[in-house]
Design a protein around this motif. Sequence first.
Motif, short mmCIF file in Angstrom:
data_model
loop_
_atom_site.label_atom_id
_atom_site.label_comp_id
_atom_site.label_asym_id
_atom_site.label_seq_id
_atom_site.Cartn_x
_atom_site.Cartn_y
_atom_site.Cartn_z
N MET A 1 0.85 -1.19 0.00
CA MET A 1 0.00 0.00 0.00
C MET A 1 0.89 1.24 0.00
SD MET A 1 -3.03 0.89 2.69
CE MET A 1 -3.33 -0.87 2.86
N ASP A 2 0.78 2.04 -1.04
CA ASP A 2 1.67 3.19 -1.23
C ASP A 2 1.10 4.43 -0.58
OD1 ASP A 2 3.19 5.38 -2.41
OD2 ASP A 2 3.94 3.89 -3.84
N VAL A 3 1.95 5.19 0.12
CA VAL A 3 1.50 6.42 0.78
C VAL A 3 0.91 7.40 -0.24
CG1 VAL A 3 3.74 7.59 0.66
CG2 VAL A 3 2.14 8.17 2.49
N LYS A 4 1.39 7.35 -1.47
CA LYS A 4 0.89 8.26 -2.51
C LYS A 4 -0.58 7.99 -2.86
CE LYS A 4 5.38 9.09 -4.76
NZ LYS A 4 6.18 8.14 -3.97
N ASP A 5 -1.05 6.82 -2.49
CA ASP A 5 -2.47 6.50 -2.73
C ASP A 5 -3.40 7.39 -1.91
OD1 ASP A 5 -1.69 4.48 -4.42
OD2 ASP A 5 -1.89 2.88 -2.92
N PHE A 6 -2.83 8.09 -0.92
CA PHE A 6 -3.64 8.92 -0.03
C PHE A 6 -3.33 10.41 -0.22
CE2 PHE A 6 -3.17 4.72 1.73
CZ PHE A 6 -4.49 4.39 2.05
N TYR A 7 -2.79 10.72 -1.40
CA TYR A 7 -2.47 12.13 -1.69
C TYR A 7 -3.67 12.83 -2.33
CZ TYR A 7 -0.48 16.32 -3.68
OH TYR A 7 -0.25 17.64 -4.00
N PHE A 8 -3.86 14.08 -1.98
CA PHE A 8 -4.79 14.96 -2.69
C PHE A 8 -4.21 16.37 -2.65
CE2 PHE A 8 -6.13 14.60 1.72
CZ PHE A 8 -6.35 15.90 2.12
N ASP A 9 -4.57 17.17 -3.62
CA ASP A 9 -4.02 18.51 -3.75
C ASP A 9 -4.90 19.49 -2.99
OD1 ASP A 9 -2.31 20.49 -4.59
OD2 ASP A 9 -3.43 20.90 -6.42
N LEU A 10 -4.36 20.08 -1.93
CA LEU A 10 -5.14 20.99 -1.08
C LEU A 10 -4.64 22.42 -1.21
CD1 LEU A 10 -7.29 21.29 1.20
CD2 LEU A 10 -5.38 21.09 2.81
N ILE A 281 -4.49 2.25 12.12
CA ILE A 281 -5.67 1.80 11.39
C ILE A 281 -5.59 2.29 9.95
CG2 ILE A 281 -8.19 1.96 11.25
CD1 ILE A 281 -8.22 2.25 14.32
N TYR A 282 -5.60 1.36 9.01
CA TYR A 282 -5.51 1.71 7.58
C TYR A 282 -6.40 0.73 6.82
CZ TYR A 282 -1.97 -1.95 8.06
OH TYR A 282 -1.31 -3.11 8.38
N PRO A 283 -6.67 0.99 5.53
CA PRO A 283 -7.60 0.14 4.78
C PRO A 283 -7.28 -1.35 4.90
CG PRO A 283 -7.15 2.09 3.51
CD PRO A 283 -6.23 2.16 4.71
N GLY A 284 -8.33 -2.12 5.14
CA GLY A 284 -8.19 -3.55 5.40
C GLY A 284 -8.47 -3.88 6.86
N SER A 309 -10.13 6.31 5.69
CA SER A 309 -10.26 5.46 4.50
C SER A 309 -10.55 4.01 4.87
CB SER A 309 -8.99 5.54 3.65
OG SER A 309 -8.79 6.85 3.17
N ALA A 310 -10.03 3.58 6.02
CA ALA A 310 -10.33 2.22 6.50
C ALA A 310 -11.81 2.08 6.82
CB ALA A 310 -9.49 1.90 7.74
N LEU A 311 -12.42 3.16 7.26
CA LEU A 311 -13.83 3.13 7.64
C LEU A 311 -14.76 3.24 6.43
CD1 LEU A 311 -16.00 3.13 9.88
CD2 LEU A 311 -15.75 5.62 9.99
N ALA A 312 -14.44 4.16 5.51
CA ALA A 312 -15.38 4.47 4.43
C ALA A 312 -14.89 4.07 3.05
CB ALA A 312 -15.70 5.97 4.45
N GLY A 313 -13.65 3.57 2.96
CA GLY A 313 -13.09 3.21 1.65
C GLY A 313 -12.31 4.39 1.07
N ARG A 314 -11.13 4.11 0.56
CA ARG A 314 -10.24 5.16 0.06
C ARG A 314 -10.91 5.97 -1.05
NH1 ARG A 314 -6.25 6.02 -3.90
NH2 ARG A 314 -6.93 4.12 -4.94
#
Length: 348
Positions: A1-10, A281-284, A309-314
């Motif tokens: 699981m790559d940390v970049k999968d949780f990136y967004f531009d703010l 706590i992370y997805p899965g 993301s673990a709770l609601a899906g990434r």
Amino acid sequence: MDVKDFYFDLPEELIAQDPLEDRSSSRLLVLDKETGEVSHRIFKDIVSYLRKGDCLVINDTKVIPARLFGEKEGTQAKIEVLLLKRRENDIWEVLVKPGKKAKPGTVILFGGGILKGTVVDVVEEGNRLIQFSYKGIFEEILDQLGQMPLPPYITHQLKDKNRYQTVYAKHDGSAAAPTAGLHFTEELLRQIEEKGVTIAHVTLHVGLGTFRPVKVENVLDHHMHSEFYIVEEDEAKKINDAKAAGGRVICVGTTSCRTLESATGEDGILKAGNGWTDIFIYPGYRFRILDGLITNFHLPESTLVMLVSALAGREHVLAAYEEAIRERYRFFSFGDAMFIASHPEQET
């Protein structure tokens, strides 16, 4: 699981620098964790999303004014100290800037000598152990000399210390606020109880590790910081009873969530007690007791975004964040909030 999968531009201008005049007038994005559907409300509308028989779990930790500015004895060099955790009596683990001026044996004077600190050791990650000496009561001196340890992304000076404190803060020990709780007022909590919702208290003392970035590419390689929690017997009973009766357990903030998930066994029963948790706590992850979460909007690539993301899906979470950005929601500690649950319908 790559940390970049949780990136967004703010956009930087969406980082809230000041708290709103009315705590409960923040915006509220409601996310259905099953479908990804979102709706936009005001935070005080949270009452209509809670149901009779639910249990709302709040973290009653209290932020201490943990940032101290002092001078090195003899040279008057400026030194900043941030209290992280009390080790024993008057010995604290602290963060020191600049560290090179704080070798073991260094004496630091605060408030012209009202408070004196002696560096006794260097521990992991370059933190120091400091032995404090003073006359009087440490907490009163800290209240006089210390400043609130606001997160690094808040650059404005806080006019009122109490605005970085929940209205139900009780037990001293945090270096950062459990910020989802900042939206609640005494009036809102009263309305929630009148609806037949049980309010349960737990304590988790929030450390600065909550702001620590994930520096590894693979999420699974990240070392989670540890924090001290307490679950009292009668509070555990409130939560277990609500769950057994078919009510939902709704946590206010990721800190309440981490406390409950750490103290709940495989059987889904919350156990009273205290200890240190470094749960990550992370997805899965399979939640043991939590049904819903009230939380703020978090930093890109942070462990908190991973928990949500673990709770609601990434995909659902990142899509909701993109919509929040389009709608100009306010982010982070003084920002707006989310309510995440399965089929979160409003009740009239």
